[in-house]
Design an enzyme around this catalytic site. Structure first.
Site, mmCIF file in Angstrom:
data_model
loop_
_atom_site.group_PDB
_atom_site.id
_atom_site.type_symbol
_atom_site.label_atom_id
_atom_site.label_comp_id
_atom_site.label_asym_id
_atom_site.label_seq_id
_atom_site.Cartn_x
_atom_site.Cartn_y
_atom_site.Cartn_z
ATOM 1 N N ASN A 31 0.846 -1.218 0.000
ATOM 2 C CA ASN A 31 0.000 0.000 0.000
ATOM 3 C C ASN A 31 0.874 1.258 0.000
ATOM 4 O OD1 ASN A 31 0.082 -1.635 2.318
ATOM 5 N ND2 ASN A 31 -2.071 -1.303 2.750
ATOM 6 N N CYS A 32 2.045 1.154 0.649
ATOM 7 C CA CYS A 32 2.903 2.338 0.750
ATOM 8 C C CYS A 32 3.431 2.757 -0.624
ATOM 9 C CB CYS A 32 4.068 2.069 1.695
ATOM 10 S SG CYS A 32 3.514 1.403 3.269
ATOM 11 N N THR B 298 -7.380 -9.576 22.051
ATOM 12 C CA THR B 298 -8.541 -8.693 22.220
ATOM 13 C C THR B 298 -9.246 -9.058 23.525
ATOM 14 O OG1 THR B 298 -10.095 -10.173 21.124
ATOM 15 C CG2 THR B 298 -8.841 -8.679 19.702
ATOM 16 N N ILE C 113 -9.293 -14.554 20.151
ATOM 17 C CA ILE C 113 -9.252 -13.569 19.050
ATOM 18 C C ILE C 113 -8.139 -12.551 19.311
ATOM 19 C CG2 ILE C 113 -10.520 -11.871 17.682
ATOM 20 C CD1 ILE C 113 -13.104 -13.247 18.434
ATOM 21 N N GLY D 167 -2.386 -4.275 13.736
ATOM 22 C CA GLY D 167 -2.340 -3.315 12.626
ATOM 23 C C GLY D 167 -3.153 -2.048 12.853
ATOM 24 N N ASP D 168 -3.547 -1.447 11.748
ATOM 25 C CA ASP D 168 -4.230 -0.148 11.791
ATOM 26 C C ASP D 168 -5.543 -0.179 12.565
ATOM 27 O OD1 ASP D 168 -2.217 0.670 10.131
ATOM 28 O OD2 ASP D 168 -3.487 1.131 8.405
ATOM 29 N N TYR E 185 31.619 7.392 10.660
ATOM 30 C CA TYR E 185 31.976 8.677 10.053
ATOM 31 C C TYR E 185 33.038 8.524 8.975
ATOM 32 C CZ TYR E 185 34.669 12.909 9.293
ATOM 33 O OH TYR E 185 35.350 13.913 8.694
HETATM 34 C C1 LIG Z 1 -1.324 5.127 0.198
HETATM 35 C C2 LIG Z 1 -0.712 4.633 1.471
HETATM 36 C C3 LIG Z 1 0.621 4.894 1.732
HETATM 37 C C4 LIG Z 1 1.193 4.458 2.935
HETATM 38 N N1 LIG Z 1 2.516 4.726 3.161
HETATM 39 C C5 LIG Z 1 3.082 4.293 4.312
HETATM 40 C C6 LIG Z 1 4.455 4.497 4.560
HETATM 41 O O1 LIG Z 1 5.170 5.056 3.718
HETATM 42 N N2 LIG Z 1 4.966 4.081 5.741
HETATM 43 C C7 LIG Z 1 4.195 3.431 6.678
HETATM 44 O O2 LIG Z 1 4.709 3.062 7.734
HETATM 45 N N3 LIG Z 1 2.891 3.203 6.452
HETATM 46 C C8 LIG Z 1 2.319 3.612 5.301
HETATM 47 N N4 LIG Z 1 1.003 3.346 5.071
HETATM 48 C C9 LIG Z 1 0.224 2.661 6.106
HETATM 49 C C10 LIG Z 1 0.395 1.162 6.030
HETATM 50 O O3 LIG Z 1 0.132 0.736 4.737
HETATM 51 C C11 LIG Z 1 -0.567 0.513 7.024
HETATM 52 O O4 LIG Z 1 -0.233 0.977 8.310
HETATM 53 C C12 LIG Z 1 -0.507 -0.997 6.997
HETATM 54 O O5 LIG Z 1 -0.772 -1.495 5.716
HETATM 55 C C13 LIG Z 1 -1.518 -1.551 7.987
HETATM 56 O O6 LIG Z 1 -1.563 -2.927 7.908
HETATM 57 P P1 LIG Z 1 -2.908 -3.712 8.269
HETATM 58 O O7 LIG Z 1 -2.611 -5.151 8.073
HETATM 59 O O8 LIG Z 1 -3.413 -3.241 9.564
HETATM 60 O O9 LIG Z 1 -3.968 -3.197 7.199
HETATM 61 P P2 LIG Z 1 -3.916 -3.269 5.627
HETATM 62 O O10 LIG Z 1 -2.540 -3.405 5.136
HETATM 63 O O11 LIG Z 1 -4.725 -2.108 5.134
HETATM 64 O O12 LIG Z 1 -4.681 -4.603 5.291
HETATM 65 C C14 LIG Z 1 -5.992 -4.801 5.677
HETATM 66 C C15 LIG Z 1 -6.665 -5.693 4.668
HETATM 67 O O13 LIG Z 1 -7.784 -6.289 5.289
HETATM 68 C C16 LIG Z 1 -8.787 -6.473 4.321
HETATM 69 N N5 LIG Z 1 -10.068 -6.615 5.016
HETATM 70 C C17 LIG Z 1 -10.699 -5.694 5.785
HETATM 71 N N6 LIG Z 1 -11.847 -6.182 6.268
HETATM 72 C C18 LIG Z 1 -11.943 -7.450 5.803
HETATM 73 C C19 LIG Z 1 -12.919 -8.465 5.947
HETATM 74 N N7 LIG Z 1 -14.013 -8.278 6.685
HETATM 75 N N8 LIG Z 1 -12.713 -9.637 5.318
HETATM 76 C C20 LIG Z 1 -11.596 -9.844 4.583
HETATM 77 N N9 LIG Z 1 -10.663 -8.915 4.394
HETATM 78 C C21 LIG Z 1 -10.818 -7.725 5.013
HETATM 79 C C22 LIG Z 1 -8.695 -5.218 3.472
HETATM 80 O O14 LIG Z 1 -9.238 -5.439 2.199
HETATM 81 C C23 LIG Z 1 -7.186 -4.946 3.466
HETATM 82 O O15 LIG Z 1 -6.605 -5.410 2.279
HETATM 83 C C24 LIG Z 1 0.401 3.753 3.866
HETATM 84 C C25 LIG Z 1 -0.933 3.477 3.594
HETATM 85 C C26 LIG Z 1 -1.480 3.891 2.402
HETATM 86 C C27 LIG Z 1 -2.922 3.573 2.124
#
Ligand SMILES: Cc1cc2nc3c(=O)[nH]c(=O)nc-3n(C[C@H](O)[C@H](O)[C@H](O)COP(=O)(O)OP(=O)(O)OC[C@H]3O[C@@H](n4cnc5c(N)ncnc54)[C@H](O)[C@@H]3O)c2cc1C
Length: 559
Positions: free
Chosen positions: A41-42, A274, A279, A283-284, A432
Site C-alpha cells: 500500500n505504501c 482482544t 481472538i 495493525g491499523d 563517520y
Molecule cells: C497510500 C498509502 C501509503 C502508505 N505509506 C506508508 C508508509 O510510507 N509508511 C508506513 O509506515 N505506512 C504507510 N502506510 C500505512 C500502512 O500501509 C498501514 O499501516 C498498513 O498497511 C496496515 O496494515 P494492516 O494489516 O493493519 O492493514 P492493511 O494493510 O490495510 O490490510 C488490511 C486488509 O484487510 C482487508 N479486510 C478488511 N476487512 C476485511 C474483511 N471483513 N474480510 C476480509 N478482508 C478484510 C482489506 O481489504 C485490506 O486489504 C500507507 C498506507 C497507504 C494507504
C-alpha cells in the site's frame, strides 16, 4: 491448531508467515476481501505517479507463493462478514460468486486495517473523487488521469498521503492545489519543522490553501469537478484526492462484541489479545500505547502492523512475546526532501498537558550540515530534540532536510526505545567518513547542546520568550548577515569583535544572544558568562526564529 486470519496485507500476511515458521502442523487460512493479498500500500502513490510502472511490482507475495512456499491458503475476494465467538466460527462471502460459507477456528487474527475517511459532504461520491487504499483505487486514478487528460488536481488533506500524492501528481505534470483545514501541512508534526517542506511544495508550483476545507463537490463542464471551499471560493479541477485520514475498520469486531479503546480502535493487550477469548487483532485497526506519553490510540503505520502480526503469531504458538507500543516513528519524502519524526512532538505534548507536567520537557534546535561541510554536497539538516529536564531522557525528535534525515531519526528512535538520555547522545559512537557524517555527528551535537543546558553551561531561550522582554538582544553575526534580516531591536556586535566591545553590553540586564544557527552565540555566551554577564542563547538561532515567524504569521492569518 486452525488459525484464520482476516485481512491479507501488512499485519495479516506477516502473521501468517510467522505462524508457519513456528508450526508446520498448523492449518493457516488468510481471508482477503480485495483481489490481492500482501501488496505494497505504501507504494500506491508512486504507482499513480508512474514511478512504479507496473502493477505487478506492488505485489509483495501472491497467493501462489503463500501456497507453494509456506503451505498457507490465501483466499482473495473473500469477505469475513461475521464472527461468532461463542462457537469459534466465522461467516464468509465470496465477493465474486456471492456464495456464503462458514469456517471454524482455534485462533482468529483480525488485521482488517483502516479505511480512508470520506467526509459526508455533497458530491463526495462523484466520479473523479478518489481515495488511495488499494491497488484498484490507484489503477482507477491512473486510468482517470489518462482518459480525461487531467491537468489539475485538488488534494484534500496535507498529511503523509496528501503530500505523497502531491509529489506524484506534480511530477506527472498536473497542477496541484492542497486544501488543508489546519494552519500547517503535516498537522501531526510541529509547525516550524514543516515550514521547509511547505516552502518546497510552493517552489514546485503546488498551491497550498491552509485554514480551509472542501465543503462539497459538483460536476462541472466535461468530466471536471467544482470544489466548493469552506472559505466560500470554488476551484475547478479534473480530479480530487481525499486524504483526510483513516479510521480503523472495526465493524466486524464491534458486531462480535470486542471492546474498543477510547479512540475507536480495537482494544488489545501487549500480546495483541482482544477482549474476547481466542481472538487477536493487529495493525491499523487496533489501539496502541505510546511508551512515552502513556496515551493510546490507533497509529496507522506499516512497521508496527508487521511487528504486531509477528507477535500475535508468537503468542498463538505459545511464546511469551510482547509488543513495546508505538512511539510514532515516521518519514515522508517530498521532491528530494525528507521530513521525519519519532516520539511525540511539542504540539502534542503541550496539547495533552505533558510539556510542563510530568515529563518536564525542554527542546533544542540545530541546523548542521548533513555531512562534513568541507566535503562537497553538504546540505542543511534542521533538527529538533525534545528531552526531559528531569533526567535528560530523550522523548522525541523531528528532522527535515535533503539528506541524512532518516539516519538521524532512526538513531533517536532506537535511543528512545532504550530509554537513553541526551548524555548518551553526546557519547554515541557513530560511523563517520566525510561523505556520510561528521566527526561530531548531528546526533552528538544534539546531545552536547542538550547536555550543556542540563549542566547549566548554556541557558536557552526560545522564540516564544521574545514576545515580551526588556533583555538586551545581541546579534553576533557578521554585519552583512545582520543587514539581510534580524530580530527587532537587536544590536549587532560580531563575535570576533565582542571581547573588544564589552563596554557596550549591560551588566544590569540579561543579554539574549543569537547568531544564524546558535553556535557562534553559544561561544559568545560562554565567554560572557565567564566574565560575569547574565546571558541566554537563542536555540537554533535566526534560522529557527525565521521558521517560527512564518508559523506565527500563518496562525495569525487564521484569526
Ligand atoms: C497510500 C498509502 C501509503 C502508505 N505509506 C506508508 C508508509 O510510507 N509508511 C508506513 O509506515 N505506512 C504507510 N502506510 C500505512 C500502512 O500501509 C498501514 O499501516 C498498513 O498497511 C496496515 O496494515 P494492516 O494489516 O493493519 O492493514 P492493511 O494493510 O490495510 O490490510 C488490511 C486488509 O484487510 C482487508 N479486510 C478488511 N476487512 C476485511 C474483511 N471483513 N474480510 C476480509 N478482508 C478484510 C482489506 O481489504 C485490506 O486489504 C500507507 C498506507 C497507504 C494507504
Amino acid at each position: 491448531m486452525r488459525v484464520l486470519i482476516v485481512g491479507g496485507v501488512a499485519g495479516g500476511a506477516s502473521c501468517a508467515a510467522r505462524l508457519r515458521r513456528l508450526s508446520e502442523a498448523a492449518e493457516i487460512i488468510v481471508f482477503e476481501r480485495g483481489p490481492y493479498a500482501s501488496f505494497a500500500n505504501c507504494g500506491l502513490p508512486y504507482y499513480v505517479g508512474d514511478v512504479i510502472k507496473e502493477e505487478k511490482h506492488l505485489l509483495v507475495a501472491t497467493p501462489e507463493l503463500f501456497r507453494d512456499r509456506f503451505n498457507i491458503a490465501v483466499r482473495t475476494n473473500t469477505e469475513v462478514t461475521a464472527i461468532h465467538p461463542e462457537t469459534n466460527r466465522i461467516e464468509l462471502r465470496d465477493r465474486q460468486s456471492g456464495a456464503e460459507t462458514e469456517e471454524a477456528y482455534d485462533a482468529l487474527v483480525l488485521s482488517p486495517g483502516a479505511k480512508p475517511i470520506r467526509p459526508p459532504i455533497p458530491g463526495v461520491d462523484l466520479d473523479g473523487v478518489f481515495t488511495v487504499r488499494t491497488i484498484p483505487d490507484s489503477r482507477r486514478m491512473r486510468d482517470w488521469i489518462q482518459q480525461t487528460g487531467a491537468r489539475q488536481a485538488v488534494i484534500v488533506g496535507g498529511g503523509y498521503i496528501g503530500l505523497e500524492m502531491t509529489e506524484n501528481l506534480v511530477e506527472r505534470g498536473l497542477g496541484v492545489t492542497i486544501v488543508e483545514l489546519q494552519s500547517q501541512l503535516m498537522p501531526i508534526l510541529d509547525p516550524e519543522m514543516v515550514e521547509p517542506i511547505q516552502a518546497m511544495v510552493s517552489r514546485k508550483g503546488a498551491r497550498v490553501l491552509l485554514n480551509d476545507q472542501a465543503a462539497g463537490f459538483e460536476p462541472a463542464a466535461g468530466q471536471r469537478l467544482r470544489v466548493q471551499l469552506g472559505s466560500g471560493t470554488a476551484i475547478e479541477t479534473d480530479l480530487v484526492v481525499l486524504a483526510v485520514g483513516v479510521k480503523p475498520e472495526v465493524e466486524l469486531a464491534v458486531a462480535a462484541g470486542l471492546k474498543l479503546g477510547s479512540r475507536g480502535g480495537i482494544q488489545v493487550d501487549d500480546q495483541m489479545r482482544t477482549s474476547v477469548a481466542n481472538i487477536w487483532a493487529v495493525g491499523d485497526a487496533v489501539e496502541v500505547l505510546s511508551p512515552i506519553t502513556g496515551l493510546s490510540g490507533p497509529v496507522p503505520l506499516a512497521g508496527p502492523a508487521n511487528r504486531q502480526g509477528r507477535i500475535a503469531a508468537d503468542v498463538i504458538m505459545g511464546r511469551d512475546s510482547r509488543f513495546r507500543g508505538v512511539q510514532g516513528t515516521a518519514i515522508v519524502g517530498l521532491f528530494g526532501m525528507a521530513l521525519a519524526a519519532t516520539g511525540p512532538g511539542e504540539k502534542l505534548l503541550r496539547r495533552e498537558g505533558l510539556w510542563d507536567g510530568p515529563l518536564q520537557c525542554e527542546k533544542i534546535y540545530l541546523h548542521p550540515g548533513h555531512h562534513a561541510s568541507y566535503y562537497p554536497g553538504s546540505s542543511m539538516l534542521s533538527f529538533k530534540l525534545i528531552f526531559s529536564k528531569r533526567d535528560g531522557r530523550i522523548l522525541g525528535a523531528q528532522a527535515v532536510g535533503k539528506d541524512g534525515v532518516d539516519k538521524r531519526i532512526d538513531v533517536i528512535a532506537m535511543a528512545i526505545q532504550k530509554e537513553a538520555t541526551v548524555f548518551d547522545l553526546e557519547e554515541a559512537e557513530l560511523c563517520y567518513a566525510p561523505q556520510f557524517g561528521a566527526a561530531k555527528d548531528p546526533i552528538n551535537m544534539a546531545g552536547m547542546i542538550a547536555a550543556n543546558v542540563l549542566r547549566g553551561d548554556s541557558v536557552l531561550l526560545h522564540h516564544e520568550d521574545l514576545a515580551a522582554t526588556d533583555a538586551f538582544i545581541l546579534d553576533v553575526r557578521e554585519p552583512g548577515e545582520f543587514r539581510r534580516g534580524h530580530i527587532d531591536g537587536a544590536v549587532n556586535i560580531p563575535l570576533h569583535q565582542l571581547r573588544g566591545r564589552l563596554d557596550e553590553l549591560p551588566r544590569d540586564r540579561e543579554i539574549w544572544a543569537y547568531c544564524f544557527v546558535g553556535q557562534r552565540s553559544y561561544y559568545a555566551a560562554r565567554m560572557l558568562l565567564q566574565l560575569g554577564f547574565r546571558v541566554r542563547n537563542l536555540s537554533g538561532g535566526f534560522r529557527t526564529f525565521s521558521l517560527q515567524e512564518l508559523v506565527q504569521s500563518r496562525q495569525g492569518a487564521k484569526t
